[in-house]
Design an enzyme around this catalytic site. Structure first.
Site, PDB file in Angstrom:
ATOM      1  N   ASP A 105      52.500  73.774  -4.969  1.00  0.00           N
ATOM      2  CA  ASP A 105      51.412  73.555  -4.006  1.00  0.00           C
ATOM      3  C   ASP A 105      50.680  74.887  -3.800  1.00  0.00           C
ATOM      4  OD1 ASP A 105      53.097  75.061  -2.478  1.00  0.00           O
ATOM      5  OD2 ASP A 105      53.481  73.518  -0.984  1.00  0.00           O
ATOM      6  N   SER A 106      49.652  74.890  -2.969  1.00  0.00           N
ATOM      7  CA  SER A 106      48.821  76.089  -2.860  1.00  0.00           C
ATOM      8  C   SER A 106      49.308  77.058  -1.792  1.00  0.00           C
ATOM      9  CB  SER A 106      47.395  75.686  -2.519  1.00  0.00           C
ATOM     10  OG  SER A 106      47.347  75.200  -1.191  1.00  0.00           O
ATOM     11  N   GLY A 107      50.224  76.613  -0.960  1.00  0.00           N
ATOM     12  CA  GLY A 107      50.713  77.477   0.116  1.00  0.00           C
ATOM     13  C   GLY A 107      50.038  77.222   1.450  1.00  0.00           C
ATOM     14  N   PHE A 109      49.524  74.455   3.279  1.00  0.00           N
ATOM     15  CA  PHE A 109      50.191  73.570   4.229  1.00  0.00           C
ATOM     16  C   PHE A 109      51.303  74.308   4.982  1.00  0.00           C
ATOM     17  CE2 PHE A 109      53.306  70.350   5.471  1.00  0.00           C
ATOM     18  CZ  PHE A 109      52.492  69.457   6.136  1.00  0.00           C
ATOM     19  N   ASP A 159      43.488  74.504   0.204  1.00  0.00           N
ATOM     20  CA  ASP A 159      42.695  73.623   1.073  1.00  0.00           C
ATOM     21  C   ASP A 159      43.034  73.878   2.532  1.00  0.00           C
ATOM     22  OD1 ASP A 159      45.292  72.645   0.854  1.00  0.00           O
ATOM     23  OD2 ASP A 159      44.668  70.598   1.287  1.00  0.00           O
ATOM     24  N   GLN A 201      40.413  66.222   1.438  1.00  0.00           N
ATOM     25  CA  GLN A 201      40.742  66.168   2.863  1.00  0.00           C
ATOM     26  C   GLN A 201      39.781  65.191   3.548  1.00  0.00           C
ATOM     27  OE1 GLN A 201      43.258  67.327   4.538  1.00  0.00           O
ATOM     28  NE2 GLN A 201      44.202  68.677   3.026  1.00  0.00           N
ATOM     29  N   GLY A 228      46.432  65.834   3.674  1.00  0.00           N
ATOM     30  CA  GLY A 228      46.088  65.547   5.059  1.00  0.00           C
ATOM     31  C   GLY A 228      46.484  64.173   5.542  1.00  0.00           C
ATOM     32  N   ASP A 278      55.544  63.359  -3.666  1.00  0.00           N
ATOM     33  CA  ASP A 278      56.644  64.284  -3.382  1.00  0.00           C
ATOM     34  C   ASP A 278      56.997  64.127  -1.914  1.00  0.00           C
ATOM     35  OD1 ASP A 278      54.162  65.965  -2.449  1.00  0.00           O
ATOM     36  OD2 ASP A 278      55.894  66.963  -1.592  1.00  0.00           O
ATOM     37  N   CYS A 316      74.405  51.612  -7.616  1.00  0.00           N
ATOM     38  CA  CYS A 316      73.903  52.920  -8.076  1.00  0.00           C
ATOM     39  C   CYS A 316      74.876  53.534  -9.084  1.00  0.00           C
ATOM     40  CB  CYS A 316      73.735  53.846  -6.877  1.00  0.00           C
ATOM     41  SG  CYS A 316      73.127  55.487  -7.298  1.00  0.00           S
ATOM     42  N   CYS A 318      74.779  56.818  -9.951  1.00  0.00           N
ATOM     43  CA  CYS A 318      74.698  58.282  -9.849  1.00  0.00           C
ATOM     44  C   CYS A 318      76.113  58.872  -9.771  1.00  0.00           C
ATOM     45  CB  CYS A 318      73.856  58.695  -8.642  1.00  0.00           C
ATOM     46  SG  CYS A 318      74.757  58.760  -7.082  1.00  0.00           S
ATOM     47  N   CYS A 321      78.054  57.974  -6.558  1.00  0.00           N
ATOM     48  CA  CYS A 321      78.523  56.595  -6.391  1.00  0.00           C
ATOM     49  C   CYS A 321      79.570  56.214  -7.434  1.00  0.00           C
ATOM     50  CB  CYS A 321      77.337  55.629  -6.448  1.00  0.00           C
ATOM     51  SG  CYS A 321      76.231  55.868  -5.051  1.00  0.00           S
ATOM     52  N   HIS A 347      72.486  61.476  -4.603  1.00  0.00           N
ATOM     53  CA  HIS A 347      72.356  60.015  -4.557  1.00  0.00           C
ATOM     54  C   HIS A 347      70.964  59.603  -4.076  1.00  0.00           C
ATOM     55  CE1 HIS A 347      72.746  55.833  -3.538  1.00  0.00           C
ATOM     56  NE2 HIS A 347      72.249  56.152  -2.355  1.00  0.00           N
TER      57      HIS A 347
END
Ligand SMILES: [Zn+2]
Length: 390
Positions: A105-107, A109, A159, A201, A228, A278, A316, A318, A321, A347
C-alpha cells in the site's frame, strides 16, 4: 501500454490481466492476473503481512493453504527497517523469502490511523512516527520512491482517505488531492517491473466517486482500487455504494477493494464486480482465538471445547484441522502458547482462500447469484459470514 476501456484484457511487458469469464447473473468475473512473480486467479484474497510477515506464518505454509499474493504495509516497512535497507538486502521478495507476487500500500492509510500529529496539506503529510516520535513527511513522489525500493509487484498511489462520516467539503477536498497526487505518483513511477494502481476516493458520494474515477482513468493506470470504504460506514451503505460503482471501473483492469473484509462483504463486492481483497480479519481473529468455520464462528477459549476432540472445522484440510483437536487448541490459548495463534491464523487464512475458490467456481458456473443468496440467508441466521468480533 495497450489500453481499451471496453475490452476484457490488458497487457504490457510484464503484466497482463484477462477477465476470462463474466458471471451471467451478477457483475462478477473470474480473471487471470500475470505479474513478474506469478499469476493470480481472481477474485483473490491477499493475506496481510504488515511488517513483511504474515504474523506467525511461514511462506511455505501460506502457499500450502492457497495464498497466491500477499500484502505488506509501506508505512511500517519504511519506518522499520527502512526501505533502503530492504532494497540493499535484495528487495522485499528476497528479504521475507516470499517468491510470489506482493502488493504494497502507499502508507497513507496508516499515517492517518496510527501516526500522531499528522498534518495534511496540499502537497503531502507530515507526521510523527508511532515508534519513536521522529518527525517525517510523505508525499506522492516519496511514497512511490519508497515502494520502488521495497520492490513489490503492485504498488499503490498515495491518496487521502477520510474517515466516514465526512462532510461534503472534506470528501471533495480529499478527492481533489487524491487526483492531483495520483498524477504526481504516475510521474514518479519509473519501474516497468511494478504496476501502479490508482485509488478512487469519494466516500459514499457517487458523483464524487465518478469524478475521481474519470480523472484517474484519464491519467491511466494498469489497475484501480476503491479506497475509503470500511472506515466507519454501515455494511449496507458500503454494499449500496459498491453495487452502483464497481462496474463503472475499467473492465479490462483489476479492481481492488482495499481493507475489506468479512466473507459476506467480499462475496457482495465480487457480485458488484471487484477482483482483489485484503483484510487483517483472518489473522487478527486467529490470534485472538476466534475461528471462521462453515458451521459457525468458534470461540476457542469457550469451556464447551474443553473435551472436544473434533477438528476445528471438519471440512477443512489445513494443517491445523488435519492434526489437532479443538480441546488442544483451547488449551494452547489458555496456556498462552504461541502455537495457538499460529494455528488458528493459518486455519482462518485457509478458510478465506476456500471461500474465494468457491466464489470462483460459482462464477465459472454462472451461479454466483445463488451462492450470494445462500450467504445472505445464512448471514441473516447468524453464520460467521457476517459476524466477526474484530
Ligand atoms: Zn482448518
Amino acid at each position: 501500454m495497450i489500453t481499451a476501456l471496453t475490452a476484457r484484457k490488458y497487457s504490457d511487458d510484464l503484466f497482463e490481466f484477462d477477465a476470462i469469464h463474466n458471471d451471467r447473473g451478477t457483475r462478477a468475473r473470474i480473471g487471470r492476473f500475470a505479474t513478474p512473480h506469478g499469476t493470480i486467479d481472481t477474485p483473490v484474497f491477499m493475506p496481510v503481512g504488515t511488517r513483511g510477515s504474515v504474523k506467525g506464518i511461514l511462506p511455505e505454509q501460506l502457499r500450502q493453504v492457497g495464498s497466491s499474493i500477499i500484502l505488506a504495509n509501506t508505512y511500517h516497512l519504511a519506518l522499520r527497517p527502512g526501505s533502503q535497507t530492504v532494497r540493499d538486502l535484495g528487495g522485499l521478495h528476497r528479504f521475507m523469502s516470499w517468491d510470489g507476487p506482493i502488493l504494497t500500500d502507499s502508507g497513507g492509510f496508516q499515517i492517518f490511523s496510527l501516526a500522531t500529529l499528522n498534518a495534511i496539506d496540499d502537497d503531502g503529510v507530515s507526521f510523527k512516527s508511532h515508534i519513536d516520535g521522529a518527525l517525517m513527511r510523505l508525499d506522492p513522489a516519496s511514497a512511490v520512491a519508497i515502494q520502488q525500493e521495497l520492490g513489490a509487484d503492485i504498488i499503490m498511489a498515495f491518496d487521502q482517505c477520510p474517515a466516514l462520516p465526512a462532510t461534503p467539503d472534506a470528501l471533495s477536498l480529499a478527492v481533489e488531492r487524491t487526483i492531483r497526487w495520483a498524477a504526481e505518483c504516475k510521474s514518479a513511477w519509473t519501474s516497468s517491473a511494478q504496476a501502479l494502481f490508482g485509488i478512487v476516493q469519494g466516500g459514499l458520494d457517487l458523483d464524487l466517486r465518478r469524478r475521481c474515477l474519470d480523472a484517474l482513468v484519464h491519467i491511466g493506470f494498469p489497475g484501480y482500487a476503491i479506497g475509503g470504504l470500511s472506515v466507519g460506514e454501515s455494511t449496507g451503505d458500503m454494499a449500496t455504494c459498491l453495487n452502483a460503482f464497481a462496474h463503472l471501473m475499467p473492465s479490462d483492469r483489476p479492481r481492488y477493494l482495499m481493507g475489506v473484509g468479512r466473507p459476506l462483504d467480499i462475496i457482495r463486492a465480487v457480485a458488484a464486480g471487484v477482483d482483489m481483497f485484503d483484510c487483517v480479519m483472518p489473522t487478527r481473529n486467529g490470534r485472538n482465538s476466534f475461528a471462521f468455520t462453515d458451521a459457525g464462528f468458534v470461540r476457542l477459549r469457550n469451556a464447551r471445547y474443553r473435551l472436544d476432540e473434533r477438528p476445528l472445522d471438519e471440512t477443512c484440510d489445513c494443517p491445523c484441522c488435519k492434526q489437532f483437536t479443538r480441546a488442544y487448541l483451547r488449551h494452547l490459548f489458555l496456556a498462552d502458547e504461541m502455537l495457538g495463534p499460529i494455528l488458528v491464523s493459518l486455519h482462518n487464512i485457509a478458510y478465506y482462500h476456500r471461500w474465494m475458490r468457491r466464489i470462483r467456481d460459482a462464477i465459472r458456473q454462472d451461479a454466483l447469484a445463488d451462492m450470494l443468496r445462500e450467504a445472505e440467508n445464512s448471514a441473516a441466521a447468524g453464520s460467521p459470514l457476517s459476524e466477526a468480533p474484530e
